[in-house]
Design a protein around this motif. Structure first.
Motif, PDB file in Angstrom:
ATOM      1  N   UNK A  12      -0.258  35.618  45.180  1.00  0.00           N
ATOM      2  CA  UNK A  12      -1.001  35.956  43.958  1.00  0.00           C
ATOM      3  C   UNK A  12      -0.897  34.838  42.922  1.00  0.00           C
ATOM      4  N   UNK A  13      -1.905  34.751  42.091  1.00  0.00           N
ATOM      5  CA  UNK A  13      -1.888  33.770  41.009  1.00  0.00           C
ATOM      6  C   UNK A  13      -1.004  34.301  39.880  1.00  0.00           C
ATOM      7  N   UNK A  14      -0.634  33.424  38.980  1.00  0.00           N
ATOM      8  CA  UNK A  14       0.175  33.843  37.840  1.00  0.00           C
ATOM      9  C   UNK A  14      -0.588  34.862  36.998  1.00  0.00           C
ATOM     10  N   UNK A  15      -1.886  34.671  36.855  1.00  0.00           N
ATOM     11  CA  UNK A  15      -2.701  35.625  36.098  1.00  0.00           C
ATOM     12  C   UNK A  15      -2.682  37.000  36.751  1.00  0.00           C
ATOM     13  N   UNK A  16      -2.751  37.052  38.077  1.00  0.00           N
ATOM     14  CA  UNK A  16      -2.688  38.343  38.780  1.00  0.00           C
ATOM     15  C   UNK A  16      -1.337  39.018  38.554  1.00  0.00           C
ATOM     16  N   UNK A  17      -0.277  38.229  38.517  1.00  0.00           N
ATOM     17  CA  UNK A  17       1.048  38.785  38.242  1.00  0.00           C
ATOM     18  C   UNK A  17       1.098  39.330  36.814  1.00  0.00           C
ATOM     19  N   UNK A  18       0.568  38.570  35.852  1.00  0.00           N
ATOM     20  CA  UNK A  18       0.530  39.047  34.463  1.00  0.00           C
ATOM     21  C   UNK A  18      -0.209  40.376  34.371  1.00  0.00           C
ATOM     22  N   UNK A  19      -1.362  40.478  35.018  1.00  0.00           N
ATOM     23  CA  UNK A  19      -2.151  41.709  34.994  1.00  0.00           C
ATOM     24  C   UNK A  19      -1.383  42.874  35.622  1.00  0.00           C
ATOM     25  N   UNK A  20      -0.679  42.609  36.724  1.00  0.00           N
ATOM     26  CA  UNK A  20       0.116  43.651  37.385  1.00  0.00           C
ATOM     27  C   UNK A  20       1.233  44.130  36.480  1.00  0.00           C
ATOM     28  N   UNK A  21       1.925  43.186  35.856  1.00  0.00           N
ATOM     29  CA  UNK A  21       3.029  43.546  34.950  1.00  0.00           C
ATOM     30  C   UNK A  21       2.495  44.328  33.761  1.00  0.00           C
ATOM     31  N   UNK A  22       1.394  43.879  33.191  1.00  0.00           N
ATOM     32  CA  UNK A  22       0.808  44.589  32.049  1.00  0.00           C
ATOM     33  C   UNK A  22       0.435  46.010  32.436  1.00  0.00           C
ATOM     34  N   UNK A  23      -0.129  46.193  33.617  1.00  0.00           N
ATOM     35  CA  UNK A  23      -0.497  47.531  34.076  1.00  0.00           C
ATOM     36  C   UNK A  23       0.701  48.435  34.260  1.00  0.00           C
ATOM     37  N   UNK A  27       1.954  52.230  28.972  1.00  0.00           N
ATOM     38  CA  UNK A  27       2.185  53.678  29.042  1.00  0.00           C
ATOM     39  C   UNK A  27       1.471  54.349  27.875  1.00  0.00           C
ATOM     40  N   UNK A  28       1.563  55.658  27.822  1.00  0.00           N
ATOM     41  CA  UNK A  28       0.942  56.386  26.711  1.00  0.00           C
ATOM     42  C   UNK A  28       1.564  55.979  25.373  1.00  0.00           C
ATOM     43  N   UNK A  29       2.861  55.678  25.379  1.00  0.00           N
ATOM     44  CA  UNK A  29       3.551  55.317  24.132  1.00  0.00           C
ATOM     45  C   UNK A  29       3.514  53.826  23.842  1.00  0.00           C
ATOM     46  N   UNK A  30       3.332  53.009  24.863  1.00  0.00           N
ATOM     47  CA  UNK A  30       3.358  51.556  24.694  1.00  0.00           C
ATOM     48  C   UNK A  30       2.110  50.955  25.307  1.00  0.00           C
ATOM     49  N   UNK A  31       1.302  50.363  24.474  1.00  0.00           N
ATOM     50  CA  UNK A  31       0.098  49.694  24.958  1.00  0.00           C
ATOM     51  C   UNK A  31       0.387  48.200  25.005  1.00  0.00           C
ATOM     52  N   UNK A  32       0.341  47.608  26.172  1.00  0.00           N
ATOM     53  CA  UNK A  32       0.595  46.178  26.334  1.00  0.00           C
ATOM     54  C   UNK A  32      -0.542  45.586  27.159  1.00  0.00           C
ATOM     55  N   UNK A  37       1.738  40.270  27.745  1.00  0.00           N
ATOM     56  CA  UNK A  37       2.583  40.105  28.926  1.00  0.00           C
ATOM     57  C   UNK A  37       2.773  38.628  29.230  1.00  0.00           C
ATOM     58  N   UNK A  38       1.691  37.866  29.153  1.00  0.00           N
ATOM     59  CA  UNK A  38       1.764  36.434  29.435  1.00  0.00           C
ATOM     60  C   UNK A  38       2.733  35.752  28.473  1.00  0.00           C
ATOM     61  N   UNK A  39       2.683  36.123  27.199  1.00  0.00           N
ATOM     62  CA  UNK A  39       3.567  35.514  26.207  1.00  0.00           C
ATOM     63  C   UNK A  39       5.022  35.838  26.502  1.00  0.00           C
ATOM     64  N   UNK A  40       5.317  37.098  26.812  1.00  0.00           N
ATOM     65  CA  UNK A  40       6.693  37.506  27.108  1.00  0.00           C
ATOM     66  C   UNK A  40       7.193  36.820  28.382  1.00  0.00           C
ATOM     67  N   UNK A  41       6.369  36.809  29.427  1.00  0.00           N
ATOM     68  CA  UNK A  41       6.795  36.168  30.668  1.00  0.00           C
ATOM     69  C   UNK A  41       6.936  34.659  30.494  1.00  0.00           C
TER      70      UNK A  41
END
Length: 72
Positions: A12-23, A27-32, A37-41
């Motif tokens: 997977x590309x780094x972008x695909x990993x970012x999207x997976x992590x963001x997904x 959650x209902x309480x945390x929208x990311x 995600x890219x910034x944190x990673x």
């Protein structure tokens, strides 16, 4: 009849990993989103860069071990 070769699994590309992590983090309480995600990673990778390759891989191995425990 000739057998079809199994297609090589593309890493997977780094972008695909970012999207997976963001997904997974979203959650209902945390929208990311993927940008957050890219910034944190990116900060995580910046922190890892301060360590030797062996120590960085050890940190990643510890994180993977913790992830296995959470899934069970």
């Amino acid at each position: 009849m000739a057998k079809k070769k199994a297609a090589a699994k593309k890493s997977p590309s780094l972008t695909e990993i970012y999207d997976t992590v963001a997904g997974k983090a979203d959650t209902a309480k945390l929208q990311i989103n993927a940008a957050e995600t890219k910034r944190v990673l990116a900060c995580f990778f910046d922190a890892l860069e301060d360590y030797s390759a062996a120590d960085a891989m050890d940190i990643i191995a510890k994180g993977l071990k913790a992830a296995q425990k959470r899934r069970r």
